[in-house]
Design a protein around this motif. Structure first.
Motif, mmCIF file in Angstrom:
data_model
loop_
_atom_site.group_PDB
_atom_site.id
_atom_site.type_symbol
_atom_site.label_atom_id
_atom_site.label_comp_id
_atom_site.label_asym_id
_atom_site.label_seq_id
_atom_site.Cartn_x
_atom_site.Cartn_y
_atom_site.Cartn_z
ATOM 1 N N THR A 210 0.737 -1.110 0.316
ATOM 2 C CA THR A 210 -0.172 0.119 -0.042
ATOM 3 C C THR A 210 0.955 1.475 0.125
ATOM 4 O OG1 THR A 210 -0.251 0.159 2.483
ATOM 5 C CG2 THR A 210 -1.760 -1.240 1.253
ATOM 6 N N SER A 211 0.432 2.202 -0.628
ATOM 7 C CA SER A 211 1.311 3.366 -0.971
ATOM 8 C C SER A 211 1.779 4.262 0.419
ATOM 9 C CB SER A 211 0.625 4.511 -1.898
ATOM 10 O OG SER A 211 0.440 4.047 -2.907
ATOM 11 N N TRP A 212 0.979 4.447 1.303
ATOM 12 C CA TRP A 212 1.521 5.164 2.428
ATOM 13 C C TRP A 212 2.164 3.879 3.496
ATOM 14 C CZ3 TRP A 212 1.551 9.927 2.497
ATOM 15 C CH2 TRP A 212 0.740 10.538 1.565
ATOM 16 N N ASN A 213 2.235 2.900 3.502
ATOM 17 C CA ASN A 213 2.930 1.932 4.086
ATOM 18 C C ASN A 213 4.255 1.718 3.368
ATOM 19 O OD1 ASN A 213 3.788 -1.271 4.082
ATOM 20 N ND2 ASN A 213 3.136 -0.410 6.383
ATOM 21 N N LEU A 214 4.304 1.797 2.113
ATOM 22 C CA LEU A 214 5.748 1.849 1.544
ATOM 23 C C LEU A 214 6.335 3.163 1.913
ATOM 24 C CD1 LEU A 214 4.704 0.644 -2.035
ATOM 25 C CD2 LEU A 214 5.927 -0.578 -0.630
ATOM 26 N N LEU A 215 5.841 4.131 1.905
ATOM 27 C CA LEU A 215 6.356 5.713 2.096
ATOM 28 C C LEU A 215 6.912 5.673 3.599
ATOM 29 C CD1 LEU A 215 6.656 7.974 0.320
ATOM 30 C CD2 LEU A 215 4.760 9.055 1.306
ATOM 31 N N ALA A 216 6.081 5.174 4.770
ATOM 32 C CA ALA A 216 6.455 5.440 5.913
ATOM 33 C C ALA A 216 5.917 4.274 6.768
ATOM 34 C CB ALA A 216 5.650 6.756 6.420
ATOM 35 N N PRO A 217 6.392 3.066 6.894
ATOM 36 C CA PRO A 217 5.912 1.848 7.468
ATOM 37 C C PRO A 217 5.828 2.179 8.781
ATOM 38 C CG PRO A 217 8.054 1.418 6.522
ATOM 39 C CD PRO A 217 7.635 2.659 6.100
ATOM 40 N N ASP A 218 6.525 2.810 9.565
ATOM 41 C CA ASP A 218 6.466 3.006 10.910
ATOM 42 C C ASP A 218 5.343 4.038 11.246
ATOM 43 O OD1 ASP A 218 7.550 5.109 9.348
ATOM 44 O OD2 ASP A 218 8.447 6.092 11.230
ATOM 45 N N GLU A 219 4.462 4.730 10.245
ATOM 46 C CA GLU A 219 3.389 5.600 10.620
ATOM 47 C C GLU A 219 2.191 4.829 10.045
ATOM 48 O OE1 GLU A 219 4.111 9.590 9.437
ATOM 49 O OE2 GLU A 219 5.832 9.654 10.289
ATOM 50 N N TYR A 220 2.298 3.975 8.957
ATOM 51 C CA TYR A 220 1.166 3.475 8.491
ATOM 52 C C TYR A 220 1.175 1.838 8.344
ATOM 53 C CZ TYR A 220 0.551 8.446 7.659
ATOM 54 O OH TYR A 220 0.853 9.783 7.730
ATOM 55 N N GLY A 221 0.443 1.168 8.934
ATOM 56 C CA GLY A 221 0.404 -0.040 8.585
ATOM 57 C C GLY A 221 -0.538 -0.566 7.611
ATOM 58 N N PHE A 222 -0.966 -1.713 7.490
ATOM 59 C CA PHE A 222 -1.889 -2.176 6.274
ATOM 60 C C PHE A 222 -3.185 -2.146 6.716
ATOM 61 C CE2 PHE A 222 -4.793 -5.282 4.317
ATOM 62 C CZ PHE A 222 -4.375 -5.224 2.894
ATOM 63 N N PHE A 223 -3.796 -2.125 7.892
ATOM 64 C CA PHE A 223 -5.107 -2.039 8.513
ATOM 65 C C PHE A 223 -5.778 -0.745 8.433
ATOM 66 C CE2 PHE A 223 -3.826 -6.387 9.395
ATOM 67 C CZ PHE A 223 -4.996 -7.036 8.742
ATOM 68 N N CYS A 224 -5.122 0.213 9.206
ATOM 69 C CA CYS A 224 -5.565 1.915 9.239
ATOM 70 C C CYS A 224 -6.701 1.858 9.679
ATOM 71 C CB CYS A 224 -5.030 2.122 7.858
ATOM 72 S SG CYS A 224 -3.643 1.772 7.351
ATOM 73 N N ASN A 225 -7.618 1.163 10.489
ATOM 74 C CA ASN A 225 -8.763 1.364 11.195
ATOM 75 C C ASN A 225 -8.460 2.460 12.033
ATOM 76 O OD1 ASN A 225 -9.848 -1.210 10.125
ATOM 77 N ND2 ASN A 225 -8.605 -2.198 11.764
ATOM 78 N N VAL A 226 -9.644 3.452 12.021
ATOM 79 C CA VAL A 226 -9.837 4.607 12.545
ATOM 80 C C VAL A 226 -9.759 3.996 14.288
ATOM 81 C CG1 VAL A 226 -11.136 6.438 13.399
ATOM 82 C CG2 VAL A 226 -11.202 5.599 11.188
#
Ligand code: MTE
Length: 355
Positions: free
Chosen positions: A291-307
């Motif tokens: 996923t784009s944001w996980n590729l860019l910053a894995p420490d900030e964005y995981g795969f699930f990203c549930n609110v």
């Protein structure tokens, strides 16, 4: 799903009075509200795509453009509402929408805000860039390829796709990871319908989505802020959940280019960036897709990203949010208030680890 299945609405007591900004009299204008929201979280996602090359003002929020003049006229079948200026309405997306399900009764965000305060990095990193620049996107002809682990892969023209199933109006909350939110009336159909159509095999465990890659039409793709094309993914059970929507319209009209025309994903219990825009490919896959944001910053964005108000972003709190158009902050609800419908999908998961 009946009304009684709906999640509880955020109560007025959820609003945090002490969360008033300094100098709140300045916040009468939405434009300034936007600027401050973005600044308060350190530029949010823009910070990552520019790595500090742009200052906070570079969110573009201080320079709200008027609605793009090239939007088509109002549909005669769906009169503009108070929050849908005639100049903003577009040709009918669709035939008449089917029965309304899953709606929230919360006030809808004005069309002008929905269509001028955007994240669509293919058209620039400032919030006002997509409305100004996305006219270069050609949404016809357009096809969506559905392939991978399925018995009946197919490529479907957008005009055919939109007529395959009755369209529904769904008013969903959208919570951006940048701690702002909106209430958006989408028009579309459930993602699961198109997935069932191609008959997933037993190997299909995830669904991968891809945005158009065409730097001629999408000038942002000429730079390297993101690994293009933008990609997203869902676990198969998330994708098959009736809340997951493929949207073709907003306020009953064709979705504006800046909001992801001609077809985008809407997953209301996840942060807004899972809602990938201008989709050209949907693939059933065995392994968790990138996923784009996980590729860019894995420490900030995981795969699930549930609110999740209990899991802070490394650079800001996720406990509260600012609804665009409001002055006061409100408490963020777990799963964006859709916990009754979706919490069971994660019952054995540590949501701190799988953020
Ligand atoms: N899809 C693509 N292709 N490119 C993007 O930059 N931004 C995401 C998501 N989908 C994005 C995208 C983010 S960060 C958010 S918050 C939402 O779209 C914003 O949707 P909106 O502009 O319609 O509010």
């Amino acid at each position: 799903m009946s009304k009684s299945d709906l999640p509880p609405e955020p109560k007025s007591s959820d609003v945090t009075p002490e969360a008033l900004y300094d100098g709140r009299r300045e916040f009468i204008k939405n434009t300034i509200l936007y600027l401050t929201t973005a600044t308060a979280i350190g530029g949010g996602l823009t910070y990552l795509t520019t790595r500090g090359r742009l200052g906070p003002g570079a969110t573009g929020a201080s320079n709200q453009p008027p609605l793009p003049g090239d939007l088509p006229a109002a549909s005669p079948t769906t009169p503009p509402t108070e929050t849908t200026p005639a100049s903003a309405a577009t040709a009918p997306a669709t035939s008449a929408a089917a029965k309304v399900n899953y709606d929230t009764d919360e006030p809808r965000t004005a069309f002008n805000d929905i269509s001028t305060y955007n994240n669509f990095y293919e058209f620039g990193t400032a919030k006002s860039d997509p409305a100004r620049n996305a006219h270069t996107l050609k949404t016809k002809p357009w096809t969506v390829e559905i392939d991978g682990e399925c018995g009946k892969p197919q490529t479907i023209d957008i005009d055919t796709l939109i007529k395959l199933y009755p369209l529904e109006d769904r008013v969903y909350r959208m919570r951006c990871v940048e701690a702002w939110s909106m209430v958006i009336p989408w028009r579309g159909f459930e993602l699961r319908k198109i997935l069932e159509r191609v008959e997933p095999t037993s190997k299909a465990k995830f669904v991968a989505f891809t945005t158009l890659f065409d730097p001629d039409q999408m000038p942002g793709q000429r730079g390297h802020s993101i690994h293009w094309p933008y990609v997203e993914g869902l676990r198969l059970d998330e994708a098959m959940h009736p809340l997951s929507l493929l949207a073709f319209g907003i306020y009953g009209k064709t979705i504006p280019n800046q909001n992801g025309a001609p077809i985008r994903l809407v997953v209301p219990w996840k942060y807004g960036f899972k809602g990938i825009k201008s989709i050209v490919k949907i693939s059933l896959v065995e392994k968790m897709p990138p996923t784009s944001w996980n590729l860019l910053a894995p420490d900030e964005y995981g795969f699930f990203c549930n609110v999740n108000p209990d899991v802070d972003h490394p650079r800001w709190s996720q406990a509260s949010e600012r609804r665009i158009g409001d002055i006061l902050k409100r408490t963020t609800l777990k799963f964006n208030g859709y916990g009754e419908q979706v919490a069971h999908l994660y019952k054995d998961m540590d949501l701190v680890k799988f953020y």
